[in-house]
Design an enzyme around this catalytic site. Sequence first.
Site, PDB file in Angstrom:
ATOM      1  N   ASP A  22      33.550  36.745  33.353  1.00 53.83           N
ATOM      2  CA  ASP A  22      32.508  37.753  33.576  1.00 53.83           C
ATOM      3  C   ASP A  22      33.093  39.115  33.935  1.00 53.83           C
ATOM      4  OD1 ASP A  22      33.505  37.013  36.014  1.00 53.83           O
ATOM      5  OD2 ASP A  22      31.601  37.279  37.064  1.00 53.83           O
ATOM      6  N   ASP A  57      39.481  30.450  46.887  1.00 55.62           N
ATOM      7  CA  ASP A  57      39.723  31.860  47.248  1.00 55.62           C
ATOM      8  C   ASP A  57      39.680  32.078  48.770  1.00 55.62           C
ATOM      9  OD1 ASP A  57      37.062  31.286  46.898  1.00 55.62           O
ATOM     10  OD2 ASP A  57      36.529  33.217  46.015  1.00 55.62           O
TER      11      ASP A  57
END
Length: 428
Positions: free
Chosen positions: A194, A272
């Site tokens: 994206d 993350d």
Amino acid sequence: MRIKRTSLVIGIILIIWSSLLYISLSIRPIPSKDDEDVDHQIVILEQSISGEFERNNVIINRAQKLLELKKKAEHRTNLLAMELQNVKIPILVFACNRVTVNRCLDGLIKYRPDPDQFPIIVSQDCNHEETRDVILKYGTQLSLIQQPDQSDIQVPPKEKKFKGYFKIARHYGWALNQMFFNFNFSTAIIVEDDLEVAPDFFEYFLGTYPLLVKDSSLWCISAWNDNGKEGVVNVNRPELLYRTDFFPGLGWMLTKNVWMELSTKWPKAYWDDWIRDPAQRRDRSCIRPEISRTRTFGKSGVSNGMFYEKHLKYIKLDEEFVPFTKMNLSYLLKDIYDNDFVHKVYQSPIVKHQDLKDGKVEYNVPVRITYRTRDEYKMITKKLGLMDDFKSGVPRTAYKGIVTFHFEGKMVHLAPNANWKGYDITWS
Ligand SMILES: *[C@@H]1O[C@H](CO)[C@@H](O)[C@H](O)[C@H]1NC(C)=O
Ligand SMILES: *[C@@H]1O[C@H](CO)[C@@H](O)[C@H](O)[C@H]1NC(C)=O
């Protein structure tokens, strides 16, 4: 070529000079009255000639040494340019079931200066056929690899709705192993499906690559500025880069060495946040730009759509090409940066955030706002339109607690006191 010609010219001049000197000395009239006198004259002549030759030798040696130095300097510059040309930096694109991956791939292919130097490898999870068809349409412009393990993942009942994060972590682990252990690349840029990229995306990563290799206190180069919104960046300074203790992700480069370390303990989910934990980060930093070199064009799926609507969609994507590979980026190396940049921050005049907001700050130099507590930090960032959150106690974009941004063109450092002792992991 130029060096050879210069040395030839210097050599010829010296030979002509010595010959003229020799001739002028030898045709000097010699008194012939007395043989002893003549002998004496000859001795003196010989001495002066050999003296001249010695002096000439000294000059020649010096000229040769200078030429060697010059040659070495040119060699070093050429070597760096050549080394960068030989560096292969693959782009690993993560795809799953979003057919809009074409928007990401179109940008990468449009701005890629050399397909051999920057091979694009798309790793697809999810077995989504339509998405695979979109990727395959690119033919030989990229390679497709597919995550083979489509088995269901056992997720603790409480985390059922976060199953997507488990799949992402599994995909990342598999694909990065492929990149570094199967294909044996020494570095890679990670991009998600994206993201769209800026015109100098490749130039940015190639230019900063030597820093990542040279400075072991760096573990990533990121294309992303977490505070990269139009109102808090300086669009006239796209060349500005910073160090940050906050792992930004969103278009980032790592080396095989870092992966060898992380792969042994890669988590099952939420990679993350895990990577930002002090146990993984180990005090290392990333490079981030003033103006982001990636932008996300919208996320449906596992990630929070609200975060996109409220924040991500306002991040400014750089439009100007900055020739990073031709710039001296040594100022970003830890020792130099900690001396120069951090020193400048604490030399800058202190202002109040309210005065900044009200346009009452008259300094023409970068200014500093001080924060002491978590709540004060949150209050100031909210008022100025900056991100107010922390991960493992680190504010977004912070370096040694300092968050640098621009406010109406002026550089501002939101900084803790100079006697700062490190991040407080309880700040969240
Ligand atoms: C992998 O690359 C390294 C250099 O980065 C090289 O020394 C090594 O021989 C390579 N291994 C294989 C299996 O090709
Ligand atoms: C590059 O920058 C560094 C640090 O600012 C400086 O010390 C060095 O002399 C510069 N190198 C060149 C070739 O200009």
